[in-house]
Scaffold this motif. Sequence first.
Motif: not given
Lengths: 179, 55
Positions: B16, B19-20, B24-27
Motif C-alpha cells: 500500500n 501504491i502511494l 497509483k493510489a486513487k484515494a
Amino acid sequence: MMSKTNNFVFIVLHIIAWLIFVGLSVEAGGYVVNFFFSVYKPELIPNLYQKLDLTNLYSNSPLAFFGLYGFILFVSILKACLFYTVVILMHKINMEKPFSSLVASKISRISVITVTIGLMSYIALQISKNLSHHGLETGAIHEIWADSKAFILMGAVIYIIATIFKKGVELQNENDLTV
Amino acid sequence: MSLNELSEKVELTLSNLSILKTGKAKAIRFSTLEAICKALDCQPADILEYVPGKM
C-alpha cells in the motif's frame, strides 16, 4: 469468506457444468456424424443419434438441407462453447475477490453466446416452419430449437448481470487503490 | 526514515505504501493521512501537491 453450504453448492454446480459441457459436446459430435451419414450413407440414419432423418429434405432441396443442418451444427457447437466458458469461469473465479476483469469478460462472453444461440435458434425455427408450410418435410427438427425464447431471455438477464459486474470491477479496482 | 519503518508506524502494508509512493493510489483515507502526518510530524499540505491536468 464462503459458508460451507455455499462452498458445497459451488462444487456441485461446477460438476454439473462439466457434465452438461460433456453432454453438449457429445450432442454436437452426434450431429456432425449425423450430417455426414445423411449425405453419404442415408440408410444408416435410423441407427444414429436422435434419428434425425432429413434425407427427404436433402433429396427435395439440398440448399434447405445444408442450410438447416448448418443451423443445427452452429447452435449445438455454440451450446458446447457456452458451457465450456461456464466451466472456465467457475474454474477461474476467486470467491474471496470475485470482481476481476477476467470474470467480467467471461460473463459478457456468456451473455453474447447465449443471445446468439437464442436468436439463431429462433431464426432456424421460423425457417423450418416456413419450409414445412411450403410442403418440405423437416421431421422432428422443430424440437431441437424449442428453447430459443428461453435462451434469448436468459441472455438478456446475463447481459444485465454482466453490465452490473463491470461496474463492480471498477469499484473493486478503486477500493484496491484506496490506502 | 525507511519505508519499512514508516509502514510499521502508520500500520500500512509495504504494497500500500508502494501504491502511494508511485502515485497509483486513487484515494487516501483520512485515517491513513492522519497516521502519516503523525509519523512524519507534518501537515497534509507538506505531503500532498496539486499538479494541474494530472489525475
